[in-house]
Design an enzyme around this catalytic site. Structure first.
Site, PDB file in Angstrom:
ATOM      1  N   ASP A 168       0.855  -1.184   0.000  1.00 55.57           N
ATOM      2  CA  ASP A 168       0.000   0.000   0.000  1.00 55.57           C
ATOM      3  C   ASP A 168       0.890   1.234   0.000  1.00 55.57           C
ATOM      4  O   ASP A 168       1.526   1.562   1.006  1.00 55.57           O
ATOM      5  CB  ASP A 168      -0.900  -0.031   1.231  1.00 55.57           C
ATOM      6  CG  ASP A 168      -1.750   1.229   1.346  1.00 55.57           C
ATOM      7  OD1 ASP A 168      -1.938   1.900   0.317  1.00 55.57           O
ATOM      8  OD2 ASP A 168      -2.210   1.533   2.463  1.00 55.57           O
ATOM      9  N   ASP A 191     -13.873   7.905  -5.347  1.00 53.01           N
ATOM     10  CA  ASP A 191     -15.082   8.525  -4.796  1.00 53.01           C
ATOM     11  C   ASP A 191     -15.443   9.843  -5.470  1.00 53.01           C
ATOM     12  O   ASP A 191     -16.211  10.635  -4.933  1.00 53.01           O
ATOM     13  CB  ASP A 191     -14.915   8.749  -3.293  1.00 53.01           C
ATOM     14  CG  ASP A 191     -13.763   9.695  -2.964  1.00 53.01           C
ATOM     15  OD1 ASP A 191     -12.945   9.975  -3.865  1.00 53.01           O
ATOM     16  OD2 ASP A 191     -13.676  10.150  -1.808  1.00 53.01           O
ATOM     17  N   ARG A 219      -5.646  24.417  -6.392  1.00 57.06           N
ATOM     18  CA  ARG A 219      -5.090  24.779  -5.092  1.00 57.06           C
ATOM     19  C   ARG A 219      -3.981  25.815  -5.297  1.00 57.06           C
ATOM     20  O   ARG A 219      -3.466  25.976  -6.408  1.00 57.06           O
ATOM     21  CB  ARG A 219      -4.515  23.545  -4.377  1.00 57.06           C
ATOM     22  CG  ARG A 219      -5.567  22.516  -3.963  1.00 57.06           C
ATOM     23  CD  ARG A 219      -6.486  23.043  -2.891  1.00 57.06           C
ATOM     24  NE  ARG A 219      -7.428  22.033  -2.429  1.00 57.06           N
ATOM     25  CZ  ARG A 219      -8.673  21.898  -2.884  1.00 57.06           C
ATOM     26  NH1 ARG A 219      -9.101  22.708  -3.863  1.00 57.06           N
ATOM     27  NH2 ARG A 219      -9.479  20.986  -2.392  1.00 57.06           N
ATOM     28  N   ASP A 285       0.065  13.915  -4.869  1.00 52.12           N
ATOM     29  CA  ASP A 285      -0.499  14.833  -5.860  1.00 52.12           C
ATOM     30  C   ASP A 285       0.281  16.139  -5.929  1.00 52.12           C
ATOM     31  O   ASP A 285       0.460  16.713  -7.011  1.00 52.12           O
ATOM     32  CB  ASP A 285      -1.978  15.094  -5.565  1.00 52.12           C
ATOM     33  CG  ASP A 285      -2.233  15.478  -4.114  1.00 52.12           C
ATOM     34  OD1 ASP A 285      -1.284  15.459  -3.298  1.00 52.12           O
ATOM     35  OD2 ASP A 285      -3.391  15.790  -3.781  1.00 52.12           O
TER      36      ASP A 285
END
Length: 357
Positions: A168, A191, A219, A285
């Protein structure tokens, strides 16, 4: 012998063709001329007024038709129908895009996400980044393949594939992918749902600038000088963008970028940055935004469009999230030795969806 007295009756006016004398015969002729003139004037006035009414009625009718068409197009948009949008991103004609879905132990959300993106005309393939210790079950894979086949409206059905990882790690979402048929990668969280027509518009924007990132979640960063020669930065969320109208990143939770950045992220970006993401379990990100800006020297492009979050939890919902992002940002900038991000206040808008432009 009777005497005939001729009485001359002077007209009350002064002068005239008859020296100012009254003539009953000429009065009748004059009255006939006046009546004729008035009749002509009245007829012409009626014609003008009647024509004006006709023109007004015509303009009013045209206005009603225009208002009806405008209302029909808007009600179609409100109801989710697509009355006039002609997609130009068919996967068979323009290359389309690969939807790269990052998921982790949320199979119900994954099913909804795969089903939706399979229905978008530009989807050429769907890759699921799987980072769980247990591989996806055969029943899950069979269900998703069946959903893709049933939801896709295209002759060419999107290819569905699971990209399996042994651990993970958030860096997994940016690993290179073999056998891709598209240059465009649409990176999305499991999602987040972006309507197909909005997604297709964003893809057309990306095609105009394929080296940059094009996305829906902008952002920014604030800068402040703590002391002479030293500058620190603060991560700014959506409200910072709204308040200032400026941004310097678009998050990869819903963004297009070129597939070459998968290879650059994994094989060329400093290992120290990937190690940082592995250790902190955050900020992959931001790392991608810095990488693209460093390569291009250009800002990303923010696309206006509604997106829908169908989940209720995630990393961004944890306490102290913005503080951790601020630390990531400053640490990454320190590793780069410079600030690659380029601010922008440009927003791509689909004029077909705007009332005024």
């Amino acid at each position: 012998m009777a005497t005939l007295n001729l009485v001359a009756i002077r007209d009350g006016g002064s002068g005239g063709e008859n020296g100012g004398f009254y003539s009953p015969a000429k009065e009748k002729a004059a009255n006939r001329s006046a009546c004729s003139f008035r009749s002509v004037v009245v007829r012409r006035l009626r014609k003008v007024i009647g024509g004006g009414v006709t023109r007004v009625k015509l303009l009013f009718t045209i206005g009603l038709i225009f208002a009806f068409l405008l209302f029909a197009s808007r009600i179609g948009s409100w109801m989710g129908w697509n009355l006039d949008y002609a997609s130009s991103v068919s996967s068979s004609t323009r290359g389309g895009y690969t939807v790269l879905i990052n998921t982790w132990k949320r199979n119900s959300l994954l099913k909804q996400s795969v089903a939706y993106y399979a229905s978008c005309s530009g989807t050429d393939a769907i890759h699921v980044v799987w980072s769980e210790s247990d591989p996806p079950s055969d029943s899950l894979k069979a269900y998703l393949r069946k959903i893709v086949q049933s939801k896709s409206q295209m002759t060419h059905k999107p290819n569905l594939r699971f990209d399996l990882n042994e651990e993970d790690n958030l860096n997994n979402r940016f690993k290179p992918i073999k056998d891709l048929r598209t240059d465009a990668i649409f990176s999305i969280d499991d999602d987040v749902i972006v309507p197909c027509d909005t997604l297709d518009f964003a893809f057309s924007v990306w095609q105009s600038a394929p080296s940059t990132m094009v996305g829906f979640v902008p952002r920014m960063l604030w800068s402040s000088k703590e002391k002479i020669g030293s500058t620190s930065y603060k991560y700014g969320g959506w409200w910072s963008v709204w308040w200032t109208g400026t941004y310097s990143m678009v998050l990869s939770k819903a963004a297009f970028f070129h597939r070459k950045y998968l290879d650059i992220y994994t094989n060329e970006m400093p290992t120290s940055i990937r190690d940082y993401v592995t250790r902190e379990r955050n900020c992959e990100d931001i790392a991608m935004s810095l990488l693209v800006a460093n390569v291009t020297g250009a800002p990303p492009i923010w696309v206006k469009g509604k997106i829908f979050e169908i989940g209720s939890s995630g990393i961004s919902s944890l306490n102290g999230h913005n503080g951790k992002r601020t630390k990531c940002l400053n640490d990454f900038i320190s590793l780069y030795g410079t600030l690659p991000l380029v601010p922008s206040n440009v927003k791509a808008v689909n004029a077909k969806r705007e009332w005024f432009w």
